[in-house]
Design a protein around this motif. Sequence first.
Motif, mmCIF file in Angstrom:
data_model
loop_
_atom_site.group_PDB
_atom_site.id
_atom_site.type_symbol
_atom_site.label_atom_id
_atom_site.label_comp_id
_atom_site.label_asym_id
_atom_site.label_seq_id
_atom_site.Cartn_x
_atom_site.Cartn_y
_atom_site.Cartn_z
ATOM 1 N N SER A 29 3.263 4.981 -7.792
ATOM 2 C CA SER A 29 4.587 4.766 -6.986
ATOM 3 C C SER A 29 4.643 3.472 -6.605
ATOM 4 O O SER A 29 3.830 2.525 -6.803
ATOM 5 N N GLY A 30 5.815 3.139 -6.130
ATOM 6 C CA GLY A 30 5.764 1.838 -5.521
ATOM 7 C C GLY A 30 7.013 1.002 -6.370
ATOM 8 O O GLY A 30 7.378 1.482 -7.325
ATOM 9 N N CYS A 31 7.462 -0.109 -5.631
ATOM 10 C CA CYS A 31 8.446 -0.690 -6.341
ATOM 11 C C CYS A 31 8.243 -1.838 -7.402
ATOM 12 O O CYS A 31 9.062 -2.212 -8.278
ATOM 13 N N GLY A 32 6.877 -2.229 -7.259
ATOM 14 C CA GLY A 32 6.441 -3.223 -8.080
ATOM 15 C C GLY A 32 6.490 -4.739 -7.963
ATOM 16 O O GLY A 32 6.084 -5.634 -8.427
ATOM 17 N N VAL A 33 7.098 -4.789 -6.786
ATOM 18 C CA VAL A 33 7.329 -6.217 -6.001
ATOM 19 C C VAL A 33 5.945 -6.374 -5.367
ATOM 20 O O VAL A 33 5.656 -5.867 -4.329
ATOM 21 N N CYS A 87 5.716 -6.306 -1.755
ATOM 22 C CA CYS A 87 5.857 -5.070 -0.931
ATOM 23 C C CYS A 87 5.020 -3.942 -1.321
ATOM 24 O O CYS A 87 4.638 -3.270 -0.436
ATOM 25 N N CYS A 88 5.131 -3.763 -2.760
ATOM 26 C CA CYS A 88 3.944 -2.758 -3.131
ATOM 27 C C CYS A 88 2.985 -3.397 -4.238
ATOM 28 O O CYS A 88 3.304 -3.188 -5.520
ATOM 29 N N TRP A 121 -2.937 3.358 -1.613
ATOM 30 C CA TRP A 121 -2.348 2.873 -2.937
ATOM 31 C C TRP A 121 -2.345 3.964 -3.875
ATOM 32 O O TRP A 121 -3.471 4.421 -4.345
ATOM 33 N N ASN A 177 0.069 -4.488 -6.565
ATOM 34 C CA ASN A 177 -0.739 -3.776 -7.761
ATOM 35 C C ASN A 177 -2.181 -4.529 -7.649
ATOM 36 O O ASN A 177 -2.173 -5.413 -8.074
#
Length: 84
Positions: A40-44, A47-48, A36, A50
């Motif tokens: 990066s990541g889409c914030g959804v 899906c990704c 992790w 936090n």
Amino acid sequence: MRAIAYLERTRLWSHAVTDALRTWSWFVDHPWHRLWDPTSGCGVMECCPNPPELRWILDVAVAVLPPKDARTLRKQIAVLDEQW
């Protein structure tokens, strides 16, 4: 359930605690969870996710629950935290 429903209605969103617990469980079970990267990541969430955000939601839920229910949720979270 009443305390969680009130929390979700007034401060979070519908099913926020259930979504956070399910996503935290998926995340710590996923073999790549150690990769992790907060930049990066889409914030959804699905899906990704936090991790600090998921834990914040779960910690808030524990804080508003009656003591017996809080202990039950804390135990579920502790099992998942050991995998993190």
